[in-house]
Scaffold this motif. Structure first.
Motif, PDB file in Angstrom:
ATOM      1  N   ILE A   1     -74.450  34.741 -58.955  1.00  0.00           N
ATOM      2  CA  ILE A   1     -74.272  36.343 -58.210  1.00  0.00           C
ATOM      3  C   ILE A   1     -73.459  36.130 -57.203  1.00  0.00           C
ATOM      4  O   ILE A   1     -74.049  35.713 -56.101  1.00  0.00           O
ATOM      5  CB  ILE A   1     -75.169  37.530 -58.078  1.00  0.00           C
TER       6      ILE A   1
ATOM      7  N   THR B   1     -71.305  36.726 -53.899  1.00  0.00           N
ATOM      8  CA  THR B   1     -71.241  38.001 -52.113  1.00  0.00           C
ATOM      9  C   THR B   1     -69.782  37.870 -51.843  1.00  0.00           C
ATOM     10  O   THR B   1     -69.720  37.185 -52.174  1.00  0.00           O
ATOM     11  CB  THR B   1     -72.404  37.059 -51.963  1.00  0.00           C
TER      12      THR B   1
ATOM     13  N   ASN C   1     -79.191  37.245 -53.466  1.00  0.00           N
ATOM     14  CA  ASN C   1     -79.323  36.062 -53.520  1.00  0.00           C
ATOM     15  C   ASN C   1     -80.569  36.125 -53.260  1.00  0.00           C
ATOM     16  O   ASN C   1     -82.121  35.937 -52.918  1.00  0.00           O
ATOM     17  CB  ASN C   1     -78.656  34.650 -54.326  1.00  0.00           C
TER      18      ASN C   1
ATOM     19  N   GLY D   1     -72.316  28.658 -57.953  1.00  0.00           N
ATOM     20  CA  GLY D   1     -72.504  29.975 -56.980  1.00  0.00           C
ATOM     21  C   GLY D   1     -71.568  30.502 -58.697  1.00  0.00           C
ATOM     22  O   GLY D   1     -72.135  29.881 -59.932  1.00  0.00           O
ATOM     23  N   SER D   2     -70.780  32.094 -58.942  1.00  0.00           N
ATOM     24  CA  SER D   2     -70.868  32.398 -60.276  1.00  0.00           C
ATOM     25  C   SER D   2     -69.048  32.313 -60.414  1.00  0.00           C
ATOM     26  O   SER D   2     -68.337  32.460 -62.123  1.00  0.00           O
ATOM     27  CB  SER D   2     -70.259  33.858 -59.543  1.00  0.00           C
ATOM     28  N   ALA D   3     -68.451  31.305 -60.125  1.00  0.00           N
ATOM     29  CA  ALA D   3     -67.130  30.379 -59.969  1.00  0.00           C
ATOM     30  C   ALA D   3     -66.462  31.655 -60.459  1.00  0.00           C
ATOM     31  O   ALA D   3     -65.479  32.045 -61.979  1.00  0.00           O
ATOM     32  CB  ALA D   3     -67.119  29.365 -61.532  1.00  0.00           C
TER      33      ALA D   3
ATOM     34  N   ASN E   1     -69.596  24.452 -67.009  1.00  0.00           N
ATOM     35  CA  ASN E   1     -70.923  23.608 -67.539  1.00  0.00           C
ATOM     36  C   ASN E   1     -71.956  25.009 -67.639  1.00  0.00           C
ATOM     37  O   ASN E   1     -72.046  25.217 -66.387  1.00  0.00           O
ATOM     38  CB  ASN E   1     -71.030  22.629 -66.864  1.00  0.00           C
TER      39      ASN E   1
HETATM   40  P1  NAD Z   1     -69.322  27.783 -56.754  1.00  0.00           P
HETATM   41  O1  NAD Z   1     -70.678  27.710 -56.825  1.00  0.00           O
HETATM   42  O2  NAD Z   1     -69.622  29.580 -57.952  1.00  0.00           O
HETATM   43  O3  NAD Z   1     -67.944  27.396 -57.353  1.00  0.00           O
HETATM   44  C1  NAD Z   1     -66.896  26.153 -56.180  1.00  0.00           C
HETATM   45  C2  NAD Z   1     -66.183  25.788 -57.721  1.00  0.00           C
HETATM   46  O4  NAD Z   1     -67.522  24.314 -58.137  1.00  0.00           O
HETATM   47  C3  NAD Z   1     -65.565  26.226 -58.898  1.00  0.00           C
HETATM   48  O5  NAD Z   1     -64.554  27.243 -58.607  1.00  0.00           O
HETATM   49  C4  NAD Z   1     -65.543  25.069 -59.803  1.00  0.00           C
HETATM   50  O6  NAD Z   1     -64.691  24.411 -59.630  1.00  0.00           O
HETATM   51  C5  NAD Z   1     -67.225  24.638 -59.714  1.00  0.00           C
HETATM   52  N1  NAD Z   1     -68.168  25.032 -60.484  1.00  0.00           N
HETATM   53  C6  NAD Z   1     -68.917  25.788 -60.084  1.00  0.00           C
HETATM   54  N2  NAD Z   1     -69.827  26.118 -61.235  1.00  0.00           N
HETATM   55  C7  NAD Z   1     -69.433  25.203 -61.628  1.00  0.00           C
HETATM   56  C8  NAD Z   1     -69.735  24.889 -63.016  1.00  0.00           C
HETATM   57  N3  NAD Z   1     -71.131  25.398 -63.479  1.00  0.00           N
HETATM   58  N4  NAD Z   1     -69.007  24.264 -63.597  1.00  0.00           N
HETATM   59  C9  NAD Z   1     -67.925  23.851 -63.571  1.00  0.00           C
HETATM   60  N5  NAD Z   1     -67.344  23.873 -62.808  1.00  0.00           N
HETATM   61  C10 NAD Z   1     -68.606  24.499 -61.358  1.00  0.00           C
HETATM   62  O7  NAD Z   1     -68.940  28.451 -55.216  1.00  0.00           O
HETATM   63  P2  NAD Z   1     -67.868  29.528 -54.809  1.00  0.00           P
HETATM   64  O8  NAD Z   1     -66.501  29.534 -55.156  1.00  0.00           O
HETATM   65  O9  NAD Z   1     -68.704  29.323 -52.550  1.00  0.00           O
HETATM   66  O10 NAD Z   1     -68.697  31.445 -54.769  1.00  0.00           O
HETATM   67  C11 NAD Z   1     -68.374  32.396 -55.900  1.00  0.00           C
HETATM   68  C12 NAD Z   1     -69.645  33.570 -55.694  1.00  0.00           C
HETATM   69  O11 NAD Z   1     -70.754  33.044 -56.300  1.00  0.00           O
HETATM   70  C13 NAD Z   1     -69.541  33.827 -53.869  1.00  0.00           C
HETATM   71  O12 NAD Z   1     -69.354  34.904 -54.076  1.00  0.00           O
HETATM   72  C14 NAD Z   1     -70.874  33.384 -54.009  1.00  0.00           C
HETATM   73  O13 NAD Z   1     -71.041  33.926 -52.794  1.00  0.00           O
HETATM   74  C15 NAD Z   1     -71.698  32.917 -55.145  1.00  0.00           C
HETATM   75  N6  NAD Z   1     -73.066  32.384 -55.073  1.00  0.00           N
HETATM   76  C16 NAD Z   1     -74.208  32.531 -55.817  1.00  0.00           C
HETATM   77  C17 NAD Z   1     -75.514  31.866 -55.675  1.00  0.00           C
HETATM   78  C18 NAD Z   1     -76.173  32.332 -56.596  1.00  0.00           C
HETATM   79  O14 NAD Z   1     -75.911  33.635 -56.910  1.00  0.00           O
HETATM   80  N7  NAD Z   1     -77.260  31.747 -56.541  1.00  0.00           N
HETATM   81  C19 NAD Z   1     -74.727  30.554 -54.718  1.00  0.00           C
HETATM   82  C20 NAD Z   1     -73.435  30.130 -54.337  1.00  0.00           C
HETATM   83  C21 NAD Z   1     -72.662  31.142 -54.477  1.00  0.00           C
END
Ligand code: NAD
Length: 345
Positions: A71, A73, A83, A264-266, A276
């Motif tokens: 989700i 943030t 979260n 996170g929500s990428a 993935n």
């Molecule tokens: P993120 O983990 O969403 O993504 C960072 C990068 O990691 C992505 O741009 C992508 O390149 C890679 N990535 C992430 N998940 C992937 C997957 N399943 N497969 C392939 N590549 C992947 O981190 P962020 O950009 O810092 O955060 C985005 C949003 O998500 C923010 O709003 C943050 O607050 C939120 N968040 C939520 C949670 C949760 O729901 N538990 C955890 C972390 C971050």
């Protein structure tokens, strides 16, 4: 066969796609689920005016188990992290994040296998502290790190180690600098360790811990961390096994558990059938174990491991080059995992 009622929160960003793929592989194990679909995050704001409606929490309280997508943030303004709010509202005090190297992934080493147990409700990491007992400090210090909060997470780490045939618990801290907050965590950890002498115990200062993990990971087994260090070490661990796409997690409390990926929500990849789904699938494996569906958990983990090892039906993040045109999409990974499950029957 037992049917399992599970709250399903797809979340936002890439959440709906990776949850859909994960539900498909979980159902392909033959375990039967009654999914209780609930919206939280951006979708819930649109419908209910709040990112975390009470009825979502009620659903998890009733079912006691949830599978959750990430989700978003908002940074700097907007609503608080859903979260964090969800973990606190349900008192999901332990976040378990296994770091396991699967053959064929971009692993730092192929024998990585350790567990991060992260305290999930305390430790605001204010960086401000005063000596315990001084008038305006007591309240602040109590808020950051408590005896009861430290005690229950360390006990959880020892119980986890015992149940999962692990040999050692390492408490991670910065008690040399944060003497009254991390110092409390460390002294409570030592007291708990003295009552659990069947499992080895040691402690490491967090910066040294990071270096040790990269150089000598085999010396570590279960790491018990305050909230912020656990957060950071989780991403270090994910990087050691090929990235966030392979890093699962389980938020566990006394009355229930919420399973979700470390990532996170990428949002930049939302709706593209690109990222993935394996981190959520592996969180689903943890959920199956929690539900005591051990055979299904083992079969699903093996099917995922086979897809990684074959290296054909994997997303861009598991390819040698991130722009590899042979990378497949989220839903095709689910198809490949299901094919592996069927082939094993
Ligand atoms: P993120 O983990 O969403 O993504 C960072 C990068 O990691 C992505 O741009 C992508 O390149 C890679 N990535 C992430 N998940 C992937 C997957 N399943 N497969 C392939 N590549 C992947 O981190 P962020 O950009 O810092 O955060 C985005 C949003 O998500 C923010 O709003 C943050 O607050 C939120 N968040 C939520 C949670 C949760 O729901 N538990 C955890 C972390 C971050």
């Amino acid at each position: 066969m037992t049917r399992h009622a599970v709250t399903l929160i797809p979340g936002d960003g890439v959440g709906p796609e990776i949850c859909d793929a994960s539900v498909r592989v979980l159902e392909a194990t033959g375990v039967e689920f009654d999914w209780d679909l609930q919206q939280a995050g951006e979708a819930a704001i649109a419908e209910f005016g709040t990112p975390l409606p009470d009825h979502v929490l009620e659903s998890i309280r009733k079912n006691k188990v949830a599978l959750k997508g990430p989700i978003t943030t908002p940074v700097g303004s907007g609503f608080r992290s859903v979260n964090v709010a969800l973990r606190q509202a349900l008192d999901l005090y332990a976040l378990v994040r296994p770091v396991r190297a699967y053959k064929g992934a971009h692993n730092l080493r192929d024998d990585l296998d350790f567990i991060i147990v992260r305290e999930n409700t305390e430790d605001i990491y204010a960086g401000l502290e005063f000596e315990r007992g001084t008038p305006d400090a007591e309240h602040l210090i109590e808020e950051i790190s408590t005896v009861s909060g430290s005690e229950r997470i360390v006990k959880f780490a020892f119980d986890y180690a015992r149940r999962n045939n692990r040999r050692k618990v390492t408490a991670v801290h910065k008690a040399n600098i944060m003497k009254h907050t991390d110092g409390l965590f460390l002294s409570v950890a030592r007291q708990v360790a003295a009552k659990n002498t069947d499992i080895e115990f040691e402690d490491r200062i967090v910066d040294n811990m990071c270096m040790q993990l990269v150089l000598r990971p085999k010396e570590y087994d279960v790491l018990c961390c305050p909230n912020l260090y656990g957060d950071i070490i989780s991403d270090l661990g994910a990087g050691m096994i090929g990235g966030l796409g392979l890093a699962p997690g389980a938020n566990i409390g006394t009355n229930g558990a919420v399973f979700e990926a470390t990532h996170g929500s990428a949002p930049k990849y939302a709706g593209q059938n690109k990222v993935n789904p394996m981190a959520v699938m592996l969180s689903g494996v943890m959920m199956l174990r929690y539900l005591e569906e051990v055979a299904a958990a083992d079969a699903l983990e093996k099917a995922i491991a086979n897809v990684i090892a074959l290296g054909e039906n994997v997303t861009y993040d598991l390819k040698e080059k991130r722009d590899d045109p042979t990378a497949v999409g989220t839903s095709q990974v689910a198809d490949a995992v299901i094919a592996q499950l069927k082939a094993a029957v």
